[in-house]
Design a protein around this motif. Structure first.
Motif, PDB file in Angstrom:
ATOM      1  N   VAL A  49     -27.902  14.234  -5.400  1.00  0.00           N
ATOM      2  CA  VAL A  49     -27.305  14.685  -4.134  1.00  0.00           C
ATOM      3  C   VAL A  49     -28.356  14.721  -3.033  1.00  0.00           C
ATOM      4  N   PHE A  50     -29.508  15.322  -3.316  1.00  0.00           N
ATOM      5  CA  PHE A  50     -30.570  15.394  -2.299  1.00  0.00           C
ATOM      6  C   PHE A  50     -31.024  13.996  -1.882  1.00  0.00           C
ATOM      7  N   GLU A  51     -31.136  13.088  -2.845  1.00  0.00           N
ATOM      8  CA  GLU A  51     -31.566  11.723  -2.536  1.00  0.00           C
ATOM      9  C   GLU A  51     -30.524  11.001  -1.691  1.00  0.00           C
ATOM     10  N   LYS A  52     -29.248  11.153  -2.019  1.00  0.00           N
ATOM     11  CA  LYS A  52     -28.192  10.492  -1.247  1.00  0.00           C
ATOM     12  C   LYS A  52     -28.098  11.063   0.168  1.00  0.00           C
ATOM     13  N   MET A  53     -28.413  12.354   0.317  1.00  0.00           N
ATOM     14  CA  MET A  53     -28.430  12.973   1.647  1.00  0.00           C
ATOM     15  C   MET A  53     -29.671  12.555   2.439  1.00  0.00           C
ATOM     16  N   GLY A  54     -30.690  12.099   1.721  1.00  0.00           N
ATOM     17  CA  GLY A  54     -31.929  11.710   2.376  1.00  0.00           C
ATOM     18  C   GLY A  54     -32.936  12.832   2.515  1.00  0.00           C
ATOM     19  N   THR A  55     -32.649  13.975   1.899  1.00  0.00           N
ATOM     20  CA  THR A  55     -33.571  15.110   2.009  1.00  0.00           C
ATOM     21  C   THR A  55     -34.626  15.117   0.904  1.00  0.00           C
ATOM     22  N   SER A  56     -34.562  14.112   0.022  1.00  0.00           N
ATOM     23  CA  SER A  56     -35.566  13.936  -1.023  1.00  0.00           C
ATOM     24  C   SER A  56     -35.718  12.447  -1.287  1.00  0.00           C
ATOM     25  N   ASP A  57     -36.952  12.036  -1.532  1.00  0.00           N
ATOM     26  CA  ASP A  57     -37.187  10.643  -1.911  1.00  0.00           C
ATOM     27  C   ASP A  57     -37.491  10.545  -3.410  1.00  0.00           C
ATOM     28  N   GLY A  58     -37.242  11.639  -4.119  1.00  0.00           N
ATOM     29  CA  GLY A  58     -37.501  11.676  -5.550  1.00  0.00           C
ATOM     30  C   GLY A  58     -38.889  12.176  -5.903  1.00  0.00           C
ATOM     31  N   GLN A  59     -39.738  12.342  -4.881  1.00  0.00           N
ATOM     32  CA  GLN A  59     -41.079  12.876  -5.116  1.00  0.00           C
ATOM     33  C   GLN A  59     -41.438  14.009  -4.158  1.00  0.00           C
ATOM     34  N   ARG A  60     -40.721  14.087  -3.024  1.00  0.00           N
ATOM     35  CA  ARG A  60     -41.010  15.168  -2.081  1.00  0.00           C
ATOM     36  C   ARG A  60     -39.788  15.493  -1.239  1.00  0.00           C
ATOM     37  N   PHE A  61     -39.760  16.727  -0.755  1.00  0.00           N
ATOM     38  CA  PHE A  61     -38.724  17.203   0.155  1.00  0.00           C
ATOM     39  C   PHE A  61     -38.997  16.608   1.527  1.00  0.00           C
ATOM     40  N   ASP A  62     -37.980  15.996   2.127  1.00  0.00           N
ATOM     41  CA  ASP A  62     -38.125  15.392   3.456  1.00  0.00           C
ATOM     42  C   ASP A  62     -37.695  16.405   4.509  1.00  0.00           C
ATOM     43  N   THR A  63     -38.648  17.170   4.981  1.00  0.00           N
ATOM     44  CA  THR A  63     -38.387  18.242   5.942  1.00  0.00           C
ATOM     45  C   THR A  63     -37.776  17.704   7.228  1.00  0.00           C
ATOM     46  N   GLU A  64     -38.295  16.594   7.718  1.00  0.00           N
ATOM     47  CA  GLU A  64     -37.788  16.041   8.979  1.00  0.00           C
ATOM     48  C   GLU A  64     -36.326  15.645   8.871  1.00  0.00           C
ATOM     49  N   ARG A  65     -35.955  14.981   7.783  1.00  0.00           N
ATOM     50  CA  ARG A  65     -34.553  14.577   7.586  1.00  0.00           C
ATOM     51  C   ARG A  65     -33.667  15.806   7.425  1.00  0.00           C
ATOM     52  N   PHE A  66     -34.141  16.794   6.673  1.00  0.00           N
ATOM     53  CA  PHE A  66     -33.399  18.043   6.501  1.00  0.00           C
ATOM     54  C   PHE A  66     -33.118  18.675   7.863  1.00  0.00           C
ATOM     55  N   LEU A  67     -34.147  18.789   8.693  1.00  0.00           N
ATOM     56  CA  LEU A  67     -33.968  19.390  10.019  1.00  0.00           C
ATOM     57  C   LEU A  67     -33.025  18.559  10.888  1.00  0.00           C
ATOM     58  N   GLU A  68     -33.150  17.256  10.813  1.00  0.00           N
ATOM     59  CA  GLU A  68     -32.285  16.369  11.601  1.00  0.00           C
ATOM     60  C   GLU A  68     -30.807  16.629  11.262  1.00  0.00           C
ATOM     61  N   ILE A  69     -30.494  16.674   9.986  1.00  0.00           N
ATOM     62  CA  ILE A  69     -29.119  16.914   9.547  1.00  0.00           C
ATOM     63  C   ILE A  69     -28.646  18.301   9.973  1.00  0.00           C
ATOM     64  N   MET A  70     -29.454  19.294   9.663  1.00  0.00           N
ATOM     65  CA  MET A  70     -29.052  20.679   9.904  1.00  0.00           C
ATOM     66  C   MET A  70     -28.985  21.035  11.389  1.00  0.00           C
ATOM     67  N   GLU A  71     -29.959  20.571  12.160  1.00  0.00           N
ATOM     68  CA  GLU A  71     -29.950  20.883  13.592  1.00  0.00           C
ATOM     69  C   GLU A  71     -28.772  20.221  14.281  1.00  0.00           C
ATOM     70  N   ASN A  72     -28.384  19.044  13.832  1.00  0.00           N
ATOM     71  CA  ASN A  72     -27.213  18.386  14.394  1.00  0.00           C
ATOM     72  C   ASN A  72     -25.940  19.168  14.064  1.00  0.00           C
ATOM     73  N   HIS A  73     -25.845  19.609  12.832  1.00  0.00           N
ATOM     74  CA  HIS A  73     -24.645  20.320  12.404  1.00  0.00           C
ATOM     75  C   HIS A  73     -24.528  21.712  13.016  1.00  0.00           C
ATOM     76  N   PHE A  74     -25.646  22.423  13.131  1.00  0.00           N
ATOM     77  CA  PHE A  74     -25.625  23.803  13.603  1.00  0.00           C
ATOM     78  C   PHE A  74     -26.104  23.950  15.039  1.00  0.00           C
ATOM     79  N   LYS A  75     -26.006  22.890  15.830  1.00  0.00           N
ATOM     80  CA  LYS A  75     -26.556  22.915  17.192  1.00  0.00           C
ATOM     81  C   LYS A  75     -25.970  24.027  18.063  1.00  0.00           C
ATOM     82  N   ASN A  76     -24.781  24.511  17.744  1.00  0.00           N
ATOM     83  CA  ASN A  76     -24.153  25.564  18.541  1.00  0.00           C
ATOM     84  C   ASN A  76     -24.224  26.936  17.883  1.00  0.00           C
ATOM     85  N   ASP A  77     -25.051  27.060  16.870  1.00  0.00           N
ATOM     86  CA  ASP A  77     -25.164  28.325  16.144  1.00  0.00           C
ATOM     87  C   ASP A  77     -26.637  28.721  16.032  1.00  0.00           C
ATOM     88  N   PRO A  78     -27.124  29.467  17.024  1.00  0.00           N
ATOM     89  CA  PRO A  78     -28.557  29.825  17.044  1.00  0.00           C
ATOM     90  C   PRO A  78     -29.030  30.560  15.788  1.00  0.00           C
TER      91      PRO A  78
END
Length: 113
Positions: A49-78
């Motif tokens: 699941v993490f790999e398909k979402m792009g938040t993991s490459d199988g060796q490390r957590f992709d913080t930038e991709r995680f933030l990109e997804i989450m900030e887009n989704h929660f842009k109206n919720d401080p």
């Protein structure tokens, strides 16, 4: 973590990961219930699941991709934005050569344990 996992991967992705990793419905549902994966199959399901979402490459957590997804989704919720950024800061640098153990490490970190 449930929003991160279930909100951003559709049913098709979940089914694909269940089939790919041999996970049962109960093992997959654990992710929606904020459970830390315990079995190898659960850990590998989370990895898929993490790999398909792009938040993991199988060796490390992709913080930038995680933030990109989450900030887009929660842009109206401080409040959620602050929580997401705290998770990103806390989990930045999470690495493991074993993709399944990495997923468990990411889940544990996201949950704050």
């Amino acid at each position: 973590m449930a929003m991160i996992a279930s909100g951003y991967c559709g049913d098709d992705m979940k089914r694909e990961c269940m089939e790919q990793e041999g996970a049962s419905q109960a093992e997959a549902d654990a992710m929606n219930q904020l459970q830390i994966p315990e079995t190898r199959t659960q850990k590998c399901y989370y990895a898929c699941v993490f790999e398909k979402m792009g938040t993991s490459d199988g060796q490390r957590f992709d913080t930038e991709r995680f933030l990109e997804i989450m900030e887009n989704h929660f842009k109206n919720d401080p409040n959620m934005l602050n929580a997401v950024r705290a998770i990103a800061d806390r989990c930045d640098g999470t690495e493991n050569d074993d993709r399944c153990e990495l997923a468990a490490d990411i889940a544990t970190c996201m949950k704050g344990e």
